[in-house]
Design a protein around this motif. Structure first.
Motif, PDB file in Angstrom:
ATOM      1  N   LYS A  42      -8.548   8.896   1.962  1.00 21.00           N
ATOM      2  CA  LYS A  42      -9.731   9.076   2.807  1.00 21.00           C
ATOM      3  C   LYS A  42      -9.980  10.555   3.085  1.00 21.00           C
ATOM      4  N   LYS A  43      -8.918  11.286   3.416  1.00 20.76           N
ATOM      5  CA  LYS A  43      -9.044  12.710   3.706  1.00 20.76           C
ATOM      6  C   LYS A  43      -9.601  13.469   2.503  1.00 20.76           C
ATOM      7  N   SER A  44      -9.094  13.124   1.319  1.00 20.37           N
ATOM      8  CA  SER A  44      -9.520  13.813   0.108  1.00 20.37           C
ATOM      9  C   SER A  44     -10.998  13.584  -0.181  1.00 20.37           C
ATOM     10  N   ILE A  45     -11.454  12.359  -0.016  1.00 19.33           N
ATOM     11  CA  ILE A  45     -12.872  12.044  -0.259  1.00 19.33           C
ATOM     12  C   ILE A  45     -13.776  12.841   0.670  1.00 19.33           C
ATOM     13  N   LEU A  46     -13.278  13.142   1.860  1.00 19.37           N
ATOM     14  CA  LEU A  46     -14.049  13.935   2.831  1.00 19.37           C
ATOM     15  C   LEU A  46     -13.742  15.429   2.722  1.00 19.37           C
ATOM     16  N   ASN A  47     -12.944  15.806   1.707  1.00 21.68           N
ATOM     17  CA  ASN A  47     -12.533  17.205   1.500  1.00 21.68           C
ATOM     18  C   ASN A  47     -11.857  17.784   2.736  1.00 21.68           C
ATOM     19  N   GLN A  48     -10.983  16.960   3.331  1.00 28.91           N
ATOM     20  CA  GLN A  48     -10.269  17.389   4.533  1.00 28.91           C
ATOM     21  C   GLN A  48      -8.763  17.535   4.290  1.00 28.91           C
ATOM     22  N   GLY A  49      -8.368  17.535   3.020  1.00 25.50           N
ATOM     23  CA  GLY A  49      -6.963  17.692   2.697  1.00 25.50           C
ATOM     24  C   GLY A  49      -6.514  16.704   1.643  1.00 25.50           C
ATOM     25  N   GLU A  50      -5.313  16.939   1.085  1.00 29.09           N
ATOM     26  CA  GLU A  50      -4.759  16.062   0.060  1.00 29.09           C
ATOM     27  C   GLU A  50      -3.302  15.756   0.360  1.00 29.09           C
ATOM     28  N   CYS A  51      -2.824  14.694  -0.232  1.00 25.30           N
ATOM     29  CA  CYS A  51      -1.426  14.283  -0.120  1.00 25.30           C
ATOM     30  C   CYS A  51      -0.516  15.333  -0.746  1.00 25.30           C
ATOM     31  N   TYR A  52       0.697  15.414  -0.250  1.00 30.27           N
ATOM     32  CA  TYR A  52       1.659  16.358  -0.827  1.00 30.27           C
ATOM     33  C   TYR A  52       1.935  16.059  -2.297  1.00 30.27           C
ATOM     34  N   LYS A  53       1.720  14.807  -2.729  1.00 30.07           N
ATOM     35  CA  LYS A  53       1.942  14.483  -4.148  1.00 30.07           C
ATOM     36  C   LYS A  53       0.932  15.192  -5.050  1.00 30.07           C
ATOM     37  N   GLN A  54      -0.221  15.539  -4.511  1.00 27.51           N
ATOM     38  CA  GLN A  54      -1.168  16.338  -5.288  1.00 27.51           C
ATOM     39  C   GLN A  54      -0.674  17.778  -5.378  1.00 27.51           C
ATOM     40  N   LYS A  55      -0.197  18.313  -4.260  1.00 23.09           N
ATOM     41  CA  LYS A  55       0.312  19.680  -4.241  1.00 23.09           C
ATOM     42  C   LYS A  55       1.555  19.827  -5.101  1.00 23.09           C
ATOM     43  N   PHE A  56       2.451  18.836  -5.046  1.00 24.03           N
ATOM     44  CA  PHE A  56       3.724  18.914  -5.767  1.00 24.03           C
ATOM     45  C   PHE A  56       3.603  18.542  -7.241  1.00 24.03           C
ATOM     46  N   TYR A  57       2.823  17.470  -7.533  1.00 22.30           N
ATOM     47  CA  TYR A  57       2.854  16.879  -8.866  1.00 22.30           C
ATOM     48  C   TYR A  57       1.495  16.756  -9.550  1.00 22.30           C
ATOM     49  N   GLY A  58       0.429  17.152  -8.868  1.00 20.65           N
ATOM     50  CA  GLY A  58      -0.895  17.085  -9.484  1.00 20.65           C
ATOM     51  C   GLY A  58      -1.549  15.717  -9.432  1.00 20.65           C
ATOM     52  N   ILE A  59      -1.012  14.793  -8.617  1.00 22.05           N
ATOM     53  CA  ILE A  59      -1.616  13.469  -8.474  1.00 22.05           C
ATOM     54  C   ILE A  59      -2.832  13.571  -7.564  1.00 22.05           C
ATOM     55  N   GLU A  60      -4.012  13.242  -8.085  1.00 22.26           N
ATOM     56  CA  GLU A  60      -5.241  13.382  -7.299  1.00 22.26           C
ATOM     57  C   GLU A  60      -5.297  12.297  -6.219  1.00 22.26           C
ATOM     58  N   SER A  61      -5.355  12.723  -4.973  1.00 19.13           N
ATOM     59  CA  SER A  61      -5.283  11.788  -3.849  1.00 19.13           C
ATOM     60  C   SER A  61      -6.411  10.770  -3.856  1.00 19.13           C
ATOM     61  N   HIS A  62      -7.601  11.193  -4.295  1.00 17.84           N
ATOM     62  CA  HIS A  62      -8.742  10.275  -4.245  1.00 17.84           C
ATOM     63  C   HIS A  62      -8.710   9.239  -5.366  1.00 17.84           C
ATOM     64  N   ARG A  63      -7.763   9.382  -6.288  1.00 13.96           N
ATOM     65  CA  ARG A  63      -7.657   8.420  -7.388  1.00 13.96           C
ATOM     66  C   ARG A  63      -6.315   7.685  -7.368  1.00 13.96           C
ATOM     67  N   CYS A  64      -5.680   7.673  -6.206  1.00 13.01           N
ATOM     68  CA  CYS A  64      -4.366   7.037  -6.072  1.00 13.01           C
ATOM     69  C   CYS A  64      -4.496   5.657  -5.440  1.00 13.01           C
ATOM     70  N   LEU A  65      -3.904   4.675  -6.084  1.00 15.78           N
ATOM     71  CA  LEU A  65      -3.899   3.293  -5.603  1.00 15.78           C
ATOM     72  C   LEU A  65      -2.564   3.019  -4.924  1.00 15.78           C
ATOM     73  N   GLN A  66      -2.582   2.848  -3.604  1.00  7.52           N
ATOM     74  CA  GLN A  66      -1.361   2.559  -2.851  1.00  7.52           C
ATOM     75  C   GLN A  66      -1.185   1.039  -2.786  1.00  7.52           C
ATOM     76  N   MET A  67      -0.110   0.543  -3.393  1.00  6.83           N
ATOM     77  CA  MET A  67       0.033  -0.907  -3.497  1.00  6.83           C
ATOM     78  C   MET A  67       1.491  -1.326  -3.510  1.00  6.83           C
ATOM     79  N   SER A  68       1.704  -2.625  -3.428  1.00  4.29           N
ATOM     80  CA  SER A  68       3.034  -3.193  -3.557  1.00  4.29           C
ATOM     81  C   SER A  68       2.926  -4.608  -4.104  1.00  4.29           C
ATOM     82  N   PRO A  69       3.848  -4.992  -4.998  1.00  5.85           N
ATOM     83  CA  PRO A  69       3.863  -6.378  -5.476  1.00  5.85           C
ATOM     84  C   PRO A  69       4.780  -7.274  -4.644  1.00  5.85           C
ATOM     85  N   ALA A  70       5.440  -6.695  -3.625  1.00  6.74           N
ATOM     86  CA  ALA A  70       6.467  -7.457  -2.893  1.00  6.74           C
ATOM     87  C   ALA A  70       6.466  -7.091  -1.408  1.00  6.74           C
ATOM     88  N   ILE A  71       5.329  -7.199  -0.770  1.00  3.01           N
ATOM     89  CA  ILE A  71       5.181  -6.742   0.615  1.00  3.01           C
ATOM     90  C   ILE A  71       6.188  -7.363   1.581  1.00  3.01           C
TER      91      ILE A  71
END
Length: 304
Positions: free
Chosen positions: A34-63
């Motif tokens: 949400k922050k990335s879409i509003l240009n208000q910041g990105e996840c550390y995974k973008q800073k560390f590894y280049g993973i674009e926050s606005h294209r990241c799917l947060q999910m689990s198969p075993a909640i």
């Protein structure tokens, strides 16, 4: 057993959406998406590894499934199962439904003038799966096929495990892009007090996974959640375990006092960023690594 409708509704109220029909898989929009879409910041995974926050799917198969009931977990742990009992949805259904639900959860941003239109359009087609939302993903019976299906769809995958399914990890044929193993204690006593394993021999199983980690072809990462007053001690103990695993990276991150963890811990258990840096430096010195990056807003430090 999987979650019943009332339990699902409770999680849906906090932003979860369930994929398939069996109440065990789902997604939730990450704060940083949400922050990335509003240009208000990105996840550390973008800073560390280049993973674009606005294209990241947060999910689990075993909640609802996990072998641990960690004090610092943000979930309601009253619905945590250690054995899979019942039907389950197939990987293709889980992924397709998760993407559709992800898009549905983001639809409100299309009427937001502050949203970055380019990012918003790209967010419709996520290309990284953060398989870490809740639960232990390795307990999903078709985790290997799930990884394969994500790869077929050109996703990168960040798979987070507590390392207790050591034999299943050893047999994993479709490795993630990056495999995270949680290491939240330097010794068995601290581990039992903080992570509260629900199976016997858990510490040995975790150590088996650490021993085997170096054989993975994918990038690997040891991730430590630091809970002040609980596990920020004995850097030599951590260093010994890190050296055994020899991961590509080590992430040392502050516990954040959010969700249901507030019923078990307090703000006093949340370290300041400088405390994380100082603790990380001790481990770096003992493992011949160096701090290569950090994110103050997420209170996380990266060692390599």
């Amino acid at each position: 057993m999987t979650l019943n409708l009332d339990e699902q509704k409770k999680l849906e109220y906090s932003g979860y959406r369930f994929a398939g029909v069996n109440g065990h898989a789902g997604c939730k929009i990450c704060h940083w998406t949400k922050k990335s879409i509003l240009n208000q910041g990105e996840c550390y995974k973008q800073k560390f590894y280049g993973i674009e926050s606005h294209r990241c799917l947060q999910m689990s198969p075993a909640i609802p499934f996990c072998y641990q009931k960690c004090s610092f977990c943000w979930r309601d742990l009253s619905h945590t199962e250690t054995k899979w009992d019942g039907e389950y949805d197939d990987p293709k259904t889980i992924i397709e439904d998760s993407i559709a639900l992800h898009n549905n959860l983001l639809c409100g941003f299309f009427g937001n003038d502050k949203a970055d239109k380019k990012k918003l359009e790209e967010s419709k087609t996520p290309n990284n799966a953060a398989i870490s939302l809740a639960g232990e993903p390795m307990l999903y019976p078709e985790i290997d096929s799930l990884m394969s299906e994500f790869k077929r769809r050109d996703f990168t995958t960040f798979l987070v495990t507590n390392g207790l399914l050591d034999e299943k990890l050893r047999k994993l044929e479709n490795e993630p892009t990056q495999l995270y193993v949680s290491l939240d204690a330097p010794d068995e006593k601290t581990y039992k007090n903080l992570c509260k394993p629900q199976i016997s021999g858990a510490w040995d199983k975790l150590n088996n996974t650490l021993e085997y980690l170096k054989s993975f072809n994918s990038k690997t990462c040891i991730r430590t959640t630091c809970v002040k007053g609980e596990n920020m001690n004995d850097p030599k103990g951590y260093a010994k375990l890190v050296n055994k695993a020899d991961p590509t990276y080590v992430e040392i991150k502050a516990y954040m006092c959010v969700g249901y963890s507030r019923k078990r811990l307090t703000l006093d258990n949340m370290p300041e960023h400088q405390e994380i840096i100082n603790f990380s430096q001790k481990i770096a010195d003992l493992t011949n690594r160096e701090i290569i990056n950090d994110s103050e807003v997420s209170r996380v430090v990266l060692l390599k």
